[in-house]
Structure formats: C-alpha cells, structure tokens
Design an enzyme around this catalytic site. Structure first.
Site, PDB file in Angstrom:
ATOM      1  N   THR A  69      63.223   5.539  28.462  1.00 18.51           N
ATOM      2  CA  THR A  69      62.862   6.020  29.779  1.00 18.51           C
ATOM      3  C   THR A  69      61.450   5.576  30.104  1.00 18.51           C
ATOM      4  O   THR A  69      60.587   5.599  29.241  1.00 18.51           O
ATOM      5  CB  THR A  69      62.869   7.565  29.743  1.00 18.51           C
ATOM      6  OG1 THR A  69      64.191   8.009  29.636  1.00 18.51           O
ATOM      7  CG2 THR A  69      62.233   8.163  30.965  1.00 18.51           C
ATOM      8  N   ARG A  89      76.290  13.021  33.736  1.00 18.30           N
ATOM      9  CA  ARG A  89      75.304  13.655  32.853  1.00 18.30           C
ATOM     10  C   ARG A  89      73.900  13.406  33.416  1.00 18.30           C
ATOM     11  O   ARG A  89      73.544  12.284  33.749  1.00 18.30           O
ATOM     12  CB  ARG A  89      75.418  13.075  31.448  1.00 18.30           C
ATOM     13  CG  ARG A  89      74.375  13.607  30.453  1.00 18.30           C
ATOM     14  CD  ARG A  89      73.143  12.732  30.374  1.00 18.30           C
ATOM     15  NE  ARG A  89      72.216  13.151  29.332  1.00 18.30           N
ATOM     16  CZ  ARG A  89      71.010  12.624  29.166  1.00 18.30           C
ATOM     17  NH1 ARG A  89      70.579  11.672  29.955  1.00 18.30           N
ATOM     18  NH2 ARG A  89      70.218  13.056  28.210  1.00 18.30           N
ATOM     19  N   VAL A  90      73.129  14.466  33.536  1.00 20.38           N
ATOM     20  CA  VAL A  90      71.755  14.335  34.020  1.00 20.38           C
ATOM     21  C   VAL A  90      70.827  14.685  32.862  1.00 20.38           C
ATOM     22  O   VAL A  90      71.012  15.712  32.211  1.00 20.38           O
ATOM     23  CB  VAL A  90      71.510  15.277  35.227  1.00 20.38           C
ATOM     24  CG1 VAL A  90      70.049  15.264  35.638  1.00 20.38           C
ATOM     25  CG2 VAL A  90      72.401  14.863  36.402  1.00 20.38           C
ATOM     26  N   GLY A  91      69.858  13.833  32.623  1.00 16.25           N
ATOM     27  CA  GLY A  91      68.908  14.087  31.538  1.00 16.25           C
ATOM     28  C   GLY A  91      67.709  14.879  32.016  1.00 16.25           C
ATOM     29  O   GLY A  91      67.742  15.546  33.053  1.00 16.25           O
ATOM     30  N   ASP A  92      66.635  14.793  31.252  1.00 17.10           N
ATOM     31  CA  ASP A  92      65.429  15.559  31.573  1.00 17.10           C
ATOM     32  C   ASP A  92      64.540  14.854  32.598  1.00 17.10           C
ATOM     33  O   ASP A  92      63.685  15.492  33.214  1.00 17.10           O
ATOM     34  CB  ASP A  92      64.614  15.806  30.299  1.00 17.10           C
ATOM     35  CG  ASP A  92      64.190  14.504  29.612  1.00 17.10           C
ATOM     36  OD1 ASP A  92      64.918  13.489  29.726  1.00 17.10           O
ATOM     37  OD2 ASP A  92      63.129  14.503  28.966  1.00 17.10           O
ATOM     38  N   GLY A 116      63.246  10.210  25.237  1.00 17.52           N
ATOM     39  CA  GLY A 116      64.072  10.564  24.097  1.00 17.52           C
ATOM     40  C   GLY A 116      65.188  11.484  24.552  1.00 17.52           C
ATOM     41  O   GLY A 116      65.620  11.402  25.709  1.00 17.52           O
ATOM     42  N   GLY A 170      66.915  14.029  26.253  1.00 16.08           N
ATOM     43  CA  GLY A 170      66.588  14.943  27.340  1.00 16.08           C
ATOM     44  C   GLY A 170      67.149  16.343  27.171  1.00 16.08           C
ATOM     45  O   GLY A 170      66.560  17.320  27.634  1.00 16.08           O
TER      46      GLY A 170
HETATM   47  N1  ASP Z   1      65.061  11.156  28.347  1.00 17.91           N
HETATM   48  C1  ASP Z   1      66.125  10.342  28.809  1.00 17.91           C
HETATM   49  C2  ASP Z   1      67.342  11.163  29.044  1.00 17.91           C
HETATM   50  O1  ASP Z   1      67.603  12.106  28.315  1.00 17.91           O
HETATM   51  C3  ASP Z   1      66.523   9.268  27.867  1.00 17.91           C
HETATM   52  C4  ASP Z   1      65.483   8.245  27.568  1.00 17.91           C
HETATM   53  O2  ASP Z   1      64.368   8.551  27.152  1.00 17.91           O
HETATM   54  O3  ASP Z   1      65.822   7.076  27.750  1.00 17.91           O
HETATM   55  O4  ASP Z   1      68.082  10.809  29.935  1.00 17.91           O
END
Ligand code: ASP
Length: 319
Positions: A173, A201-204, A225, A227
């Site tokens: 990310t 799916r939605v991450g952080d 990382g 999320g």
């Molecule tokens: N933090 C992001 C997520 O969970 C993933 C990433 O760091 O690429 O979507």
C-alpha cells in the site's frame, strides 16, 4: 519549519524527489501528498497500488484510498473503486464536495463519474498474468480461468479466494505523509489492497483511524500490511492518541505495534498471505519514525535538506 516527506520504502526516489521539489517551491502538504500518491498510482511496476495492482479473486482491480488533512482533521475516502485512474484524487474530492467521509463500490464509482474523474482499465497485462498464474497454482484449469474471466465464477468463490490468499506474498500500500514549511500535515493512502481478496473486501487504507490518521497538534500515522488487524485495533488513531496523552512517538509506536504483533502471532492466525503490519509516524516536531511486526520493512524519508530520500528500516517490535 522543516518540511518532510515520509513514504514506504517501495516508492521510487524520483517520485519523492518531485514532491520534495514542489514543497521547496512552497506547495502545500495536501497538494504534494496527492501528487506523490497519483504518481505511485500510475507506476506500472507497483503491483499493489492503482494501475497494475493485483486484482481480487475475480480479476477486478478494486482500489481503496483515503486523504486526511491534519489541520482540520477532514478526510475523504473511497473503497472498492473500479475503473478510475486516480483513486486518491477521487478520495480528496469526496472530502471537498460532500459532507461524507467514505464512499464505497457503486456509489464511489457514480461519484467518480459525476466529477469527471479519468477512467482507466486498471488491470495491466502483467497483473492479469500474475492472477492467472496464481489461479493455476491453486489448481484451476485454463477452461475454468476462461469462465472466471467471462463472468462465470464457480459457486464457491469463498473457497477460491481463501485458497489463493493462503501463501506468503508481498504487499505495499502506498503511504505518504507530508509536512510542509507551515507545519501542516497531510496523509494519503492508496492501494489495490490484498491480492486475490474476496470481491468487495475493504482494507484499512480508506478507514480513518485504522489505516491513517493526522492531527497537526500531535502528529500522524499510516499503516501498510494486513488491514484487518489495524481495523480491529484502530491503530493509527491509537498511536496519535497516545502521543496526545503525553507519550513519546517511540513509546506510542512500540505499544501499538506490539499489540498488532500479538494479534498476528500464530495463535491468532490471520488466514491470509500477509501476516505483518508496518506503521509510519511523525510527531508534532516533524520527527519521523516507523515500526513493524516483522523485520526488513523500510520507509523513505526526505527532509528539506536531503539531496535524496534516506532509506530507513522500521523498528522491529515482536509480540
Ligand atoms: N493495508 C492494505 C490492506 O489491508 C494492504 C497493503 O498494505 O497492501 O488492504
């Protein structure tokens, strides 16, 4: 005041240097953060952000992005956005044109179209090949892959996504944190999320308080990382709140990172191929720091006087 750009270690130097030049010329933190994020979204070599990001299990590149301004604590975000070149700019426009913070899926795409955001097929040839490769590795035949691509997935997409995600894989990310000469902070986060994820799916990254937080009075934080962990812990806001409560950035960073490491420990199995989190922080004096639940995670820091970005390893904080 010392201006500063902090980004994850994977961001190309030339992108950061362009941002630093704009800062030196007097640009505001918000404009520089958006520009750096846009440049990374266009970078076809980066398979976790924007164009050429790895898709979800159905082959769709679904992007999450958020933009937060530390002076006002205003924010805008999009989640599961498909088919637009610059998710970060759409996120900033959500902040500027609506009373909302987060638009998702169809609504985010409607909004992006309405403001005239540039459309783009975000699935590059290379990312498509990576997707096919992973599908073959988990046992799909060419005919099944063809069906998937034609919009005829098998009934068990849950099983398919879980199988595809069940191996170690990189992710990066884009986090960028900018402090301008007036001491204003802005954080931009943009990503195509965890590769091969379940659709929707939605991450952080678009969740204020989890993937990022900025408050000029105390500092800012942003995560990369897994999320699901930072959402459950409210990691970015927690780090900034601990600084607000009087802890130093290092104390606050170690507390939240240890908490994440405990959640990621084998007993708390995450069931995805990403099993770590790295957090970037800046305090109100403009000092940068980074912490990670695994070794070998890097950030890039570019101060006003630096000729080029410095690569710094995040402090490893085990459970
Ligand atoms: N933090 C992001 C997520 O969970 C993933 C990433 O760091 O690429 O979507």
């Amino acid at each position: 005041m010392q201006s500063m750009i902090i980004a994850n270690g994977e961001v190309k130097d030339e992108i950061i240097l362009r941002g630093a030049a704009a800062l030196r010329a007097g640009a505001m933190a918000a404009d520089v953060a958006e520009q750096v994020a846009r440049d990374v979204e266009d970078d076809a070599d980066d398979h976790s952000v924007g164009f050429s990001g790895k898709p979800n299990i159905l082959g769709q590149v679904e992007c999450d992005a958020c933009f937060m301004v530390g002076a006002t604590r205003k924010a805008g975000a999009v989640a599961a956005l498909r088919g637009f070149r610059h998710p970060i700019s759409v996120a900033r426009q959500v902040m500027q044109r609506t009373p909302h913070v987060l638009l998702a899926g169809e609504g985010a795409m409607r909004f992006a179209a309405e403001i005239g955001a540039e459309r783009r097929n975000m699935l590059s040839i290379e990312a498509r090949a990576l997707w096919h490769g992973r599908l073959r590795e988990i046992g799909l035949t060419d005919a099944q892959i063809h069906d998937l691509e034609c919009g005829h997935p098998p009934a068990d997409v849950i099983g398919l996504a879980n199988a595809a995600m069940n191996w170690r894989d990189g992710t990066d990310t884009m986090n960028v944190m900018v402090r301008d000469t007036a001491g204003r902070l802005c954080v931009a986060v943009t990503t195509s999320g965890i590769s091969w994820k379940y659709p929707g799916r939605v991450g952080d990254s678009p969740i204020v308080g989890a993937g990022l937080y900025a408050d000029d009075r105390f500092g800012a934080a942003a995560c990369m990382g897994l999320g699901e962990v930072t959402i459950r812990l409210g990691t970015s806001l927690k780090l900034v709140s601990l600084m607000q409560g009087g802890l130093s950035m290092n104390e606050a960073g170690r507390i939240v990172t240890r908490e994440m490491a405990e959640m990621l420990a084998p007993s708390g199995s995450t069931r995805t191929h990403v099993d770590w989190v790295r957090i970037i922080a800046i305090d109100r004096a403009g000092t940068p720091a980074a912490f990670a639940t695994s070794q070998g995670r890097f950030i890039k820091v570019q101060g006003a006087d630096d000729l080029e970005p410095r690569l710094i390893e995040a402090e490893y904080v085990p459970a």
